[in-house]
Write an enzyme that holds these catalytic residues in place. Structure first.
Site, short mmCIF file in Angstrom:
data_model
loop_
_atom_site.label_atom_id
_atom_site.label_comp_id
_atom_site.label_asym_id
_atom_site.label_seq_id
_atom_site.Cartn_x
_atom_site.Cartn_y
_atom_site.Cartn_z
N SER A 111 0.98 -1.28 -0.01
CA SER A 111 -0.01 0.08 -0.05
C SER A 111 0.85 1.27 -0.09
O SER A 111 1.95 1.18 0.30
CB SER A 111 -0.82 0.07 1.31
N TYR A 127 -1.57 0.22 10.33
CA TYR A 127 -1.58 -0.48 8.88
C TYR A 127 -0.48 -0.16 8.11
O TYR A 127 -0.18 -1.06 7.47
CB TYR A 127 -2.97 0.00 8.29
#
Length: 245
Positions: free
Chosen positions: A138, A151
């Site tokens: 990501s 995250y």
């Protein structure tokens, strides 16, 4: 014909990738937690043209089950030459801040389980001396931000790990692709307000399949995230601490 294993196959991006693989006549093994969703997806992909569709029910956090799952997937497809690792959760940052247990669980799901799976795959692909390991990381892993640093830290681990693995496996003719999507409109992000930086799962899937075919190393999807993240990484720390991201 590719022989493709997709881990986290029922996620929106993975499903969109699977449809594109099926349309090209590839053989697929789909791995995810829910048998009912896997069966529905498998039936759809057979209609779309997949040469073969096998399913494996496994939670990627079950690290002890990785090797046996890979053995079965390899047997079902008579070999593997492409693996797409696409499982994960969207961490609740506030819940993680209040709980050590929740923080570690999110890092395990989004980071350590992928590292474990890649470690098992790396030896197999190194021995066969061909193939592609494609891993969804990501843009959140490029710099820790207060809004999603749990995250983001898990994805930073994935990005660093795949970078080193890519260098190791290049000597064996194996490509390791690090995929860095930005904001993606999926059921997991349904509650988020959408804007011009958001992309559909199918747009991301098209970029993933193209990057696999081109044997890219790192791909930002959509591509405009590369300069955006370059700017974010370049912000001096004293300034970065004062802004909200």
């Amino acid at each position: 014909m590719r022989k493709v294993l997709i881990v986290g196959a029922t996620s929106a991006i993975a499903e969109a990738c699977a449809r594109r693989f099926a349309a090209e006549g590839d053989a697929l093994c789909l791995c995810a937690r829910r048998a009912d969703r896997l069966d529905v997806l498998a039936a759809d992909l057979r209609v779309r043209g997949a040469a073969l569709v096998a399913v494996e029910v496994l939670d990627a956090n079950d690290v002890a089950g990785h090797a046996a799952m890979l053995d079965r997937a390899t047997a079902a497809l008579d070999g593997l030459d492409t693996v797409l690792i696409a499982h994960g959760t969207l961490s609740d940052q506030a819940a993680c801040e209040a709980s050590v247990e929740q923080t570690l669980a999110e890092i395990h799901t989004n980071g350590l389980s992928t590292v474990a799976l890649l470690t098992e795959l790396a030896g197999r692909f190194e021995r066969q001396r061909h193939g592609t390991l494609a891993v969804i990381s990501s843009v959140a892993g490029d710099r820790g931000r207060q809004s999603n640093y749990v995250y983001g830290s898990a994805k930073a681990l994935v990005t660093a790990f795949t970078g080193g693995l890519r260098q190791r496996l290049a000597k064996a003719g194996v490509n390791v692709l690090t995929i860095k999507p930005g904001f993606v409109d999926t059921p997991m992000t349904a509650a988020f307000p959408k804007g011009p930086l958001w992309a559909s799962a199918d747009t991301i899937a098209a970029g993933i399949v193209r990057a696999i075919e081109r044997r890219n190393s790192v791909v930002y999807l959509p591509g405009f995230w590369r300069p955006i993240m370059a700017i974010i990484r370049a912000i001096p720390e004293p300034v970065f601490r004062r802004i909200r991201l």
